[in-house]
Design an enzyme around this catalytic site. Structure first.
Site, PDB file in Angstrom:
ATOM      1  N   ASP A  63      -4.960   7.276  -8.708  1.00 13.40           N
ATOM      2  CA  ASP A  63      -6.059   7.455  -7.765  1.00 13.40           C
ATOM      3  C   ASP A  63      -5.959   6.392  -6.680  1.00 13.40           C
ATOM      4  OD1 ASP A  63      -8.359   8.474  -6.624  1.00 13.40           O
ATOM      5  OD2 ASP A  63      -9.712   7.385  -7.964  1.00 13.40           O
ATOM      6  N   CYS A  64      -4.872   6.463  -5.917  1.00 17.02           N
ATOM      7  CA  CYS A  64      -4.562   5.440  -4.925  1.00 17.02           C
ATOM      8  C   CYS A  64      -3.880   6.122  -3.742  1.00 17.02           C
ATOM      9  CB  CYS A  64      -3.642   4.401  -5.572  1.00 17.02           C
ATOM     10  SG  CYS A  64      -3.040   3.116  -4.470  1.00 17.02           S
ATOM     11  N   GLY A  65      -3.918   5.496  -2.601  1.00 16.72           N
ATOM     12  CA  GLY A  65      -3.242   6.049  -1.440  1.00 16.72           C
ATOM     13  C   GLY A  65      -1.734   6.137  -1.617  1.00 16.72           C
ATOM     14  N   THR A  66      -1.181   5.350  -2.550  1.00 12.66           N
ATOM     15  CA  THR A  66       0.258   5.366  -2.795  1.00 12.66           C
ATOM     16  C   THR A  66       0.655   6.331  -3.918  1.00 12.66           C
ATOM     17  OG1 THR A  66      -0.019   3.437  -4.235  1.00 12.66           O
ATOM     18  CG2 THR A  66       0.646   3.008  -1.957  1.00 12.66           C
ATOM     19  N   THR A  67      -0.304   7.021  -4.522  1.00 13.47           N
ATOM     20  CA  THR A  67      -0.019   7.933  -5.639  1.00 13.47           C
ATOM     21  C   THR A  67       1.003   9.017  -5.295  1.00 13.47           C
ATOM     22  OG1 THR A  67      -2.183   7.486  -6.610  1.00 13.47           O
ATOM     23  CG2 THR A  67      -1.077   9.487  -7.338  1.00 13.47           C
TER      24      THR A  67
END
Length: 192
Positions: free
Chosen positions: A64-68
């Site tokens: 649940d991250c922008g880098t996922t």
């Protein structure tokens, strides 16, 4: 009498504390990459000795991250090189987003169903502090200064050579399929 018993109790507790710290420290201070073990998301122990003579890319993942979306890129990299003995290990962690849902079933759903991951996803780990997982304790404390230091964010990557040495470390925003990573993997493959 009370003071003697108090002193004796303090000494015993101090000695027990030293004994516990020594045994815990020994457990976490692997001499070699191949001394390490970790559990996969299903709870099965993976002995890193099984990665001898292979290239390994280790990364801390988040769902649940922008880098996922890097999960898809990691899978593409894994598919591209899996026949050439490249192993990717993804270690879920919520060190950088304590609100992230870190339930094993949710991690499996996101990794496997949403991103089509087929590389091994490991157990949820802590990347720093007193409960730092031994794999990350080893990776962040390697002898070569260039690669040591704490993990700063999700999807940091550690490239391990077929001889078990940390060959390179990449920041969170370095794409798994970047020219730099592809070049480094090909270099390790050609030196095997």
């Amino acid at each position: 009498m009370f003071q003697i018993n108090l002193f004796r109790s303090l000494v015993i507790n101090l000695l027990l504390g030293i004994l516990i710290m020594t045994s815990v420290g020994a457990e976490h201070n692997a001499e070699s990459f191949y001394d390490l073990t970790a559990k996969n998301i299903a709870g099965e122990v993976i002995n890193f000795e099984s990665f001898r003579n292979q290239i390994v890319l280790i990364t801390n993942i988040a769902i649940d991250c922008g880098t996922t979306p890097q999960l898809k890129e990691l899978e593409n990299l894994y598919q591209k090189f899996s026949d050439n003995k490249l192993v990717i290990l993804g270690f879920p962690s919520n060190d950088f987003n304590p609100l992230e849902d870190q339930d094993s079933q949710k991690i499996e759903q996101v990794c496997y169903a949403k991103y089509g991951v087929t590389f091994p996803v490991m157990e949820i780990v802590e990347l720093s502090g007193v409960n730092q997982h031994p794999v990350f304790r080893y990776l962040t404390n390697v002898k070569h200064e260039k690669f040591s230091g704490p993990v700063m964010f999700n999807f940091e990557k550690f490239l391990i050579s077929p001889k078990g040495a940390v060959a390179e470390r990449y920041g969170s925003f370095t794409s798994p399929t970047s020219h730099r990573i592809l070049k480094d993997i090909n270099k390790l493959l050609s030196s095997k």
